[in-house]
Write an enzyme that holds these catalytic residues in place. Structure first.
Site, short mmCIF file in Angstrom:
data_model
loop_
_atom_site.label_atom_id
_atom_site.label_comp_id
_atom_site.label_asym_id
_atom_site.label_seq_id
_atom_site.Cartn_x
_atom_site.Cartn_y
_atom_site.Cartn_z
N PRO A 86 0.83 -1.21 0.00
CA PRO A 86 0.00 0.00 0.00
C PRO A 86 0.86 1.26 0.00
CG PRO A 86 0.14 -0.89 2.22
CD PRO A 86 0.93 -1.83 1.33
N GLY A 146 3.96 3.95 -12.96
CA GLY A 146 3.40 2.85 -13.75
C GLY A 146 4.31 2.46 -14.91
N GLU A 163 -3.55 1.15 -13.67
CA GLU A 163 -4.59 2.19 -13.54
C GLU A 163 -3.86 3.47 -13.19
OE1 GLU A 163 -7.71 1.82 -14.20
OE2 GLU A 163 -7.90 -0.35 -14.26
N CYS A 197 -8.74 10.15 -9.54
CA CYS A 197 -8.15 10.02 -10.87
C CYS A 197 -9.15 10.35 -11.99
CB CYS A 197 -7.60 8.63 -11.06
SG CYS A 197 -8.83 7.38 -10.73
N1 LIG Z 1 -6.57 5.06 -12.80
C1 LIG Z 1 -6.89 4.81 -11.54
O1 LIG Z 1 -7.68 3.91 -11.24
C2 LIG Z 1 -6.30 5.61 -10.43
C3 LIG Z 1 -6.88 5.53 -9.17
C4 LIG Z 1 -6.32 6.26 -8.13
C5 LIG Z 1 -5.20 7.05 -8.35
N2 LIG Z 1 -4.68 7.12 -9.59
C6 LIG Z 1 -3.51 7.99 -9.86
O2 LIG Z 1 -2.59 7.88 -8.78
C7 LIG Z 1 -1.88 9.11 -8.61
C8 LIG Z 1 -1.93 9.50 -7.15
O3 LIG Z 1 -1.53 8.46 -6.34
P1 LIG Z 1 -0.05 8.39 -5.68
O4 LIG Z 1 0.46 9.77 -5.45
O5 LIG Z 1 -0.15 7.46 -4.51
O6 LIG Z 1 0.77 7.72 -6.85
P2 LIG Z 1 2.27 7.18 -6.81
O7 LIG Z 1 2.54 6.62 -8.16
O8 LIG Z 1 3.20 8.19 -6.29
O9 LIG Z 1 2.23 6.01 -5.73
C9 LIG Z 1 1.39 4.89 -5.89
C10 LIG Z 1 2.03 3.70 -5.20
O10 LIG Z 1 3.25 3.40 -5.84
C11 LIG Z 1 4.29 3.30 -4.87
N3 LIG Z 1 5.55 3.66 -5.52
C12 LIG Z 1 6.06 4.88 -5.73
N4 LIG Z 1 7.22 4.77 -6.41
C13 LIG Z 1 7.42 3.45 -6.63
C14 LIG Z 1 8.41 2.67 -7.30
N5 LIG Z 1 9.45 3.24 -7.91
N6 LIG Z 1 8.25 1.34 -7.32
C15 LIG Z 1 7.21 0.75 -6.74
N7 LIG Z 1 6.24 1.42 -6.10
C16 LIG Z 1 6.34 2.75 -6.06
C17 LIG Z 1 3.85 4.21 -3.75
O11 LIG Z 1 4.54 3.86 -2.58
C18 LIG Z 1 2.35 3.91 -3.73
O12 LIG Z 1 2.12 2.72 -3.03
C19 LIG Z 1 -2.59 10.09 -9.51
O13 LIG Z 1 -1.84 10.27 -10.68
C20 LIG Z 1 -3.92 9.42 -9.82
O14 LIG Z 1 -4.51 9.83 -11.02
C21 LIG Z 1 -5.18 6.41 -10.63
O1 LIG Z 2 -9.31 7.63 -7.99
C1 LIG Z 2 -9.76 6.63 -8.45
C2 LIG Z 2 -10.98 5.85 -8.11
C3 LIG Z 2 -12.23 6.59 -8.38
C4 LIG Z 2 -13.44 5.70 -8.56
O2 LIG Z 2 -13.29 4.47 -8.59
O3 LIG Z 2 -14.54 6.25 -8.69
#
Ligand SMILES: NC(=O)c1ccc[n+]([C@@H]2O[C@H](COP(=O)([O-])OP(=O)(O)OC[C@H]3O[C@@H](n4cnc5c(N)ncnc54)[C@H](O)[C@@H]3O)[C@@H](O)[C@H]2O)c1
Ligand SMILES: O=CCCC(=O)O
Length: 395
Positions: A86, A146, A163, A197
């Site tokens: 997480p 990602g 995602e 997101c």
């Molecule tokens: N498309 C979707 O379903 C969705 C849903 C929620 C959030 N998001 C996106 O997530 C972003 C916000 O979330 P965030 O700030 O937690 O994102 P983030 O990418 O900074 O972190 C997400 C997860 O990745 C981990 N992480 C970070 N660097 C890593 C690495 N090098 N290797 C492995 N794990 C690593 C973090 O510890 C965290 O658990 C926004 O861009 C949002 O749009 C997308």
């Molecule tokens: O931020 C991502 C999740 C939003 C949703 O599932 O509605």
């Protein structure tokens, strides 16, 4: 005053998280294999659906429980085991989930949680991506991380579901019900203080309704109660951390330097706690501004004026992201035309609250790979295997 998600939104998220467990426990009964047509008398062919194996799951902080169950539930339904990493910002939600998993006597080792600091996230990610024991990586988070995980997973050719970030266009056409559009724009843009997101990130408004939309949008936005998240009267609360606040301030300052005008908000709310920012609308925005080009992920709504449907589509599709998009129009032909041409994985027509456990959630372009939720969400956790039986006697 504390920082955090409004309590009623957090409770809503717990229900949302539980809905994936219920949905996929039902879907588990429908993982049907296939019997192929019998065209050669001595042969029979079947397709088995088998679990992919151990799944590594890396999740974000903005929906710290639902983003876990949207992955774990289909994985368990398919017969996989899981290792969840997480976000370092919200490890307790994951640990509370692990405790519930224990209470309901899921066998030991089937659902595992590893917490770590941000400094160790890369190492944890690398181990999951490169271990030959792990067969699937499912990630929700930023596009930058990602892409890195996808690259690292190539060494062991894993199934990867991503995602990632969005930059959703919210398009209001001349024929739209302006009050409805303004209300839905507020619900979308300021949900979770803009840290969702699929939030409306870019508000595109056609010229004849530009002024009336801004008036309505301002009225509803200014009525939002920015309060202590524990208060039942709180509509919006704080950002997640200092970096998120700094990004919001940077995007607002950049918009103002480039000719944007504040309609309301535009400041940090110092009296409310360190991470609060006012719900903000900026008008007369242009494509060179950071708040249009990038995902702000905060309570800032930049508004752009457009003249024609073609121009709106060009603006909407100009980004590399493609998660969700919204159209407000009362012209049915236009709603179909634009829904089909928007380069996103999810479209809301006259609606901005579009997700639940039954819909396929996911993006195209740089917003991701694969789908979560719905009957499709389980496919990420299943391998197809052909079994061909030969030498059958036909008497
Ligand atoms: N498309 C979707 O379903 C969705 C849903 C929620 C959030 N998001 C996106 O997530 C972003 C916000 O979330 P965030 O700030 O937690 O994102 P983030 O990418 O900074 O972190 C997400 C997860 O990745 C981990 N992480 C970070 N660097 C890593 C690495 N090098 N290797 C492995 N794990 C690593 C973090 O510890 C965290 O658990 C926004 O861009 C949002 O749009 C997308
Ligand atoms: O931020 C991502 C999740 C939003 C949703 O599932 O509605």
């Amino acid at each position: 005053m504390v920082d955090g998600k409004p309590l009623h939104e957090a409770k809503g998220e717990v229900k949302y998280a539980a809905s994936f467990l219920e949905w996929f426990s039902e879907e588990a009964k429908r993982i049907n294999g296939e019997v192929l047509p019998n065209i050669e008398p001595h042969l029979r062919r079947f397709v088995l659906k088998q679990p992919v194996g151990v799944c590594g799951m890396i999740t974000p902080w903005n929906f710290p429980l639902a983003m876990i169950t949207r992955k774990v539930a289909p994985a368990l339904a398919a017969g996989c085991t899981t290792v969840i990493k997480p976000s370092e910002e919200t490890p307790l939600s994951a640990l509370a989930f692990a405790q519930l998993v224990d209470e309901v006597q899921v066998p030991q080792g089937v659902v595992n949680v590893i917490t770590c600091s941000r400094n160790n996230a890369e190492l944890a990610g690398l181990l999951l991506c490169t271990s030959p024991l792990v067969r699937n990586i499912s990630f929700t988070g930023s596009t930058k991380v990602g892409k890195w995980l996808l690259e690292k997973s190539a060494s062991t050719v894993k199934k990867v579901s991503l995602e990632l970030g969005g930059n959703a266009p919210f398009i209001v056409f001349d024929s739209a019900d302006v009050k409805l559009a303004a209300d839905k724009a507020v619900k979308s843009r300021f949900r979770n203080a803009g840290q969702t997101c699929i939030c409306a990130e870019r508000i595109l408004v056609q010229e004849n309704v530009y002024e009336s939309f801004i008036d309505e949008f301002k009225k509803i936005t200014m009525a939002l109660r920015v309060r202590d998240p524990m208060s039942s009267e709180c509509d919006m609360s704080s950002l997640i951390n200092e970096q998120a606040l700094a990004k919001v301030e940077d995007h607002v300052n950049d918009a103002l330097l480039n000719g944007g005008k504040i309609v309301c908000g535009g400041k940090k709310l110092s009296s409310n706690g360190s991470l609060f920012y006012e719900p903000t609308i900026i008008r007369d925005c242009t494509t060179n501004m950071k708040c249009i080009a990038e995902e702000t992920f905060g309570p800032v709504a930049p508004v752009i004026k457009f003249k024609t449907e073609e121009e709106a589509l060009l603006l909407a599709n100009s980004r590399n992201s493609g998660l969700s998009g919204y159209i407000f129009t009362n012209n049915m032909s236009q709603s179909w035309r634009v829904a089909e041409r928007l380069e996103v994985g999810m479209v809301g027509v006259n609606e901005s609250v579009i997700t639940n456990e039954m819909v396929p959630f996911g993006g195209i372009k740089e917003s991701g790979l694969g789908r979560e939720g719905s009957s499709h969400g389980i496919e990420e956790y299943i391998e197809l295997k052909l079994v061909c039986i030969g030498a059958l006697e036909n008497k």
